[in-house]
Scaffold this motif. Structure first.
Motif, short mmCIF file in Angstrom:
data_model
loop_
_atom_site.label_atom_id
_atom_site.label_comp_id
_atom_site.label_asym_id
_atom_site.label_seq_id
_atom_site.Cartn_x
_atom_site.Cartn_y
_atom_site.Cartn_z
N ILE A 1 12.59 3.15 -0.07
CA ILE A 1 11.71 3.64 0.98
C ILE A 1 12.53 3.83 2.25
O ILE A 1 13.14 2.89 2.75
N ASP A 2 12.53 5.05 2.75
CA ASP A 2 13.33 5.40 3.93
C ASP A 2 12.52 5.11 5.19
O ASP A 2 11.51 5.76 5.45
N LEU A 3 12.98 4.14 5.96
CA LEU A 3 12.28 3.76 7.19
C LEU A 3 12.82 4.48 8.42
O LEU A 3 12.43 4.15 9.54
N SER A 4 13.69 5.45 8.21
CA SER A 4 14.12 6.24 9.37
C SER A 4 12.94 7.04 9.92
O SER A 4 12.91 7.38 11.11
N THR A 5 11.99 7.34 9.05
CA THR A 5 10.70 7.90 9.47
C THR A 5 9.67 6.79 9.41
O THR A 5 9.54 6.12 8.38
N PRO A 6 8.93 6.53 10.49
CA PRO A 6 7.98 5.40 10.50
C PRO A 6 6.94 5.50 9.39
O PRO A 6 6.52 6.59 9.00
N LYS A 7 6.54 4.34 8.90
CA LYS A 7 5.57 4.24 7.82
C LYS A 7 4.37 3.42 8.28
O LYS A 7 4.44 2.68 9.27
N VAL A 8 3.26 3.56 7.54
CA VAL A 8 2.04 2.83 7.84
C VAL A 8 1.72 1.86 6.71
O VAL A 8 1.80 2.22 5.53
N MET A 9 1.38 0.65 7.08
CA MET A 9 0.97 -0.40 6.15
C MET A 9 -0.51 -0.69 6.37
O MET A 9 -0.91 -1.09 7.47
N GLY A 10 -1.31 -0.47 5.36
CA GLY A 10 -2.74 -0.72 5.46
C GLY A 10 -3.09 -2.15 5.10
O GLY A 10 -2.53 -2.71 4.17
N ILE A 11 -4.02 -2.73 5.83
CA ILE A 11 -4.40 -4.13 5.66
C ILE A 11 -5.59 -4.25 4.72
O ILE A 11 -6.60 -3.56 4.88
N LEU A 12 -5.47 -5.16 3.75
CA LEU A 12 -6.59 -5.49 2.88
C LEU A 12 -6.68 -7.01 2.78
O LEU A 12 -5.82 -7.66 2.20
N LYS B 1 -3.63 -1.76 -11.77
CA LYS B 1 -4.26 -1.16 -12.96
C LYS B 1 -4.84 0.21 -12.63
O LYS B 1 -4.80 1.14 -13.46
N ASN B 2 -5.37 0.36 -11.43
CA ASN B 2 -6.02 1.60 -11.03
C ASN B 2 -5.14 2.53 -10.20
O ASN B 2 -5.35 3.75 -10.22
N PHE B 3 -4.18 1.96 -9.47
CA PHE B 3 -3.26 2.76 -8.64
C PHE B 3 -1.86 2.20 -8.88
O PHE B 3 -1.33 1.44 -8.07
N SER B 4 -1.28 2.59 -10.00
CA SER B 4 -0.08 1.92 -10.51
C SER B 4 1.13 2.07 -9.60
O SER B 4 2.05 1.24 -9.67
N GLU B 5 1.18 3.11 -8.77
CA GLU B 5 2.35 3.33 -7.92
C GLU B 5 2.24 2.65 -6.57
O GLU B 5 3.14 2.79 -5.73
N SER C 1 -15.21 -3.04 -6.83
CA SER C 1 -15.47 -1.68 -6.34
C SER C 1 -15.14 -1.56 -4.85
O SER C 1 -14.59 -0.53 -4.41
N GLU C 2 -15.42 -2.60 -4.06
CA GLU C 2 -15.11 -2.57 -2.64
C GLU C 2 -13.60 -2.58 -2.42
O GLU C 2 -13.09 -1.86 -1.54
N ILE C 3 -12.89 -3.38 -3.19
CA ILE C 3 -11.43 -3.43 -3.07
C ILE C 3 -10.81 -2.08 -3.44
O ILE C 3 -9.97 -1.54 -2.71
N LEU C 4 -11.24 -1.53 -4.56
CA LEU C 4 -10.66 -0.26 -5.02
C LEU C 4 -11.00 0.88 -4.06
O LEU C 4 -10.16 1.75 -3.81
N SER C 5 -12.21 0.88 -3.53
CA SER C 5 -12.59 1.92 -2.58
C SER C 5 -11.73 1.85 -1.33
O SER C 5 -11.28 2.89 -0.79
N ARG C 6 -11.49 0.64 -0.85
CA ARG C 6 -10.66 0.44 0.34
C ARG C 6 -9.22 0.90 0.09
O ARG C 6 -8.63 1.62 0.90
N VAL C 7 -8.65 0.49 -1.04
CA VAL C 7 -7.28 0.86 -1.36
C VAL C 7 -7.15 2.37 -1.51
O VAL C 7 -6.22 2.99 -0.98
N ILE D 1 -5.57 -13.83 -4.89
CA ILE D 1 -4.66 -12.71 -4.69
C ILE D 1 -4.17 -12.08 -5.98
O ILE D 1 -4.03 -10.85 -6.07
N VAL D 2 -3.91 -12.87 -7.00
CA VAL D 2 -3.37 -12.30 -8.24
C VAL D 2 -4.35 -11.34 -8.91
O VAL D 2 -3.96 -10.23 -9.31
N PRO D 3 -5.65 -11.69 -9.04
CA PRO D 3 -6.57 -10.70 -9.61
C PRO D 3 -6.66 -9.41 -8.80
O PRO D 3 -6.84 -8.33 -9.37
N ALA D 4 -6.53 -9.52 -7.48
CA ALA D 4 -6.56 -8.32 -6.64
C ALA D 4 -5.34 -7.44 -6.90
O ALA D 4 -5.44 -6.20 -6.97
N ILE D 5 -4.17 -8.06 -7.03
CA ILE D 5 -2.95 -7.31 -7.37
C ILE D 5 -3.13 -6.60 -8.71
O ILE D 5 -2.85 -5.40 -8.85
N ASP D 6 -3.60 -7.36 -9.71
CA ASP D 6 -3.79 -6.78 -11.04
C ASP D 6 -4.76 -5.60 -11.00
O ASP D 6 -4.52 -4.56 -11.62
#
Length: 274
Positions: free
Chosen positions: A10-21, A87-91, A38-44, A78-83
Motif C-alpha cells: 500500500i503506497d502511502l505517498s498518496t493519503p489513504k482513508v481508514m474507516g471505523i467499525l 467471507k463477504n469482502f475477501s480483499e 447485516s448491520e456490520i456488512l452494510s457498514r463495511v 472481534i474474530v467473528p466480525a473478521i470472519d
C-alpha cells in the motif's frame, strides 16, 4: 512510503482513508450501532464503496468511562466480525484496534492485516513479539497511562517535544524486534487537554522528523464538539475542516467515521498537491 498488508503493498505517498467499525456497545459515537451481521456488512460495504483503503475494527471502547472487557470477550467479539467481513469482502484490509497481544494474535490468524495499538506496546509487553512474529504493519499511538487514567496524566513541560521522545523510544524498541512497517498516531484526546490537542495539531508537521507516516484520528472527537459547542452528531463539518488541515500537515492516513467526506478531502487535496 509503502506498507506490506498481507503481501499487498500500500503506497502511502498518496493519503489513504481508514474507516471505523466498532463492534462494541459503548463507543463514544457509534457504540451499539453495528450489532448483527447485516448491520456490520452494510457498514463495511458502504465504507469500501466510499473509498476506504482500510477498515479499522474495534471491540473494546477506549473512552475513559468504558467498562472493563476481558480478553476472551474482546476476542469473541472481534474474530467473528473478521470472519464475516472477509467471507463477504475477501480483499478487505482489516486493521484491529487493540492493545492486547492475544487479541492481536487471534485477529491476525483470522485474517487481519494491521494492528492499531493505542498504547504502543506499553500495556502488553508481549505485543511487539506478536507483531514481529507475524510481520504486520503496526500503528503506535501516543498515550499516557490507560483509558481509565489518561485524563489525569496531562502535565507536560513541552508536549510535542515529549511526544517526539516517546515515539523515538517506541520506534527504537520496535526496530529491535525487527518490526519494519510502523505508523505513528499523535493520539488526539488521549492524555491531552483540549488546549494540548490543538497545540499538537498546530505543530504536527514536526513529527515528520521521525521519518514515518502518521495517522490522524480526530473524527467527531470532543476537541471539535466542545470548541464549537455542538454535540457529536453535528461534528462532521468540523471533522472535515481538521482532516483537510491534517493532510496539509503531512497526515498519510485519516481514521474516520465518515469515509465519503474524508475521501472528498483527499481528492481535493491531491488536486492541489499532485
Amino acid at each position: 512510503m509503502t506498507i506490506n498488508c498481507k503481501e499487498q503493498l500500500i503506497d502511502l505517498s498518496t493519503p489513504k482513508v481508514m474507516g471505523i467499525l466498532n463492534v462494541t456497545p459503548n463507543s463514544f459515537f457509534d457504540g451499539g450501532k453495528y450489532k448483527n451481521e447485516s448491520e456490520i456488512l452494510s457498514r463495511v460495504e458502504k465504507m469500501l464503496l466510499d473509498g476506504a483503503t482500510f477498515i479499522d475494527l474495534g471491540a473494546y471502547s477506549s473512552k475513559p468511562s468504558a467498562e472493563f472487557v476481558s480478553e476472551e470477550e474482546e476476542i469473541s467479539r472481534i474474530v467473528p466480525a473478521i470472519d464475516l467481513i472477509l467471507k463477504n469482502f475477501s480483499e478487505t484490509i482489516i486493521s484491529i484496534d487493540t492493545f492486547r497481544a492475544e487479541v492481536a494474535k487471534a485477529s491476525i490468524e483470522s485474517g487481519a492485516a494491521i494492528i492499531n495499538d493505542i498504547a504502543a506496546g506499553n500495556l502488553d509487553e508481549k505485543m511487539f513479539d506478536i507483531i514481529a512474529k507475524y510481520n504486520v504493519p503496526y500503528i503506535m499511538m501516543h498515550m499516557r497511562g490507560n483509558p481509565q487514567t489518561m485524563q489525569t496524566l496531562t502535565n507536560y513541560d513541552d508536549i510535542v517535544k515529549e511526544m517526539v521522545f516517546y515515539f523515538s523510544e517506541r520506534i527504537a524498541k520496535a526496530r529491535s524486534f525487527g518490526i519494519n512497517d510502523l505508523i505513528i498516531d499523535p493520539g488526539f484526546g488521549f492524555a491531552k487537554t483540549l488546549e494540548q490537542n490543538y497545540e499538537v495539531f498546530q505543530k504536527m508537521e514536526l513529527f515528520s522528523m521521525l521519518e514515518l507516516p502518521f495517522l490522524v484520528g480526530i473524527s467527531r472527537k470532543s476537541m471539535i464538539s466542545k470548541d464549537l459547542n455542538i454535540n457529536t452528531e453535528n461534528a462532521l463539518n468540523g471533522t472535515t475542516v481538521l482532516n483537510t488541515l491534517a493532510l496539509t500537515k503531512g497526515a498519510k492516513i485519516l481514521r474516520v467515521h465518515d469515509v465519503k467526506e474524508a475521501m472528498e478531502c483527499v481528492t481535493l487535496f491531491n488536486k492541489i498537491n499532485p
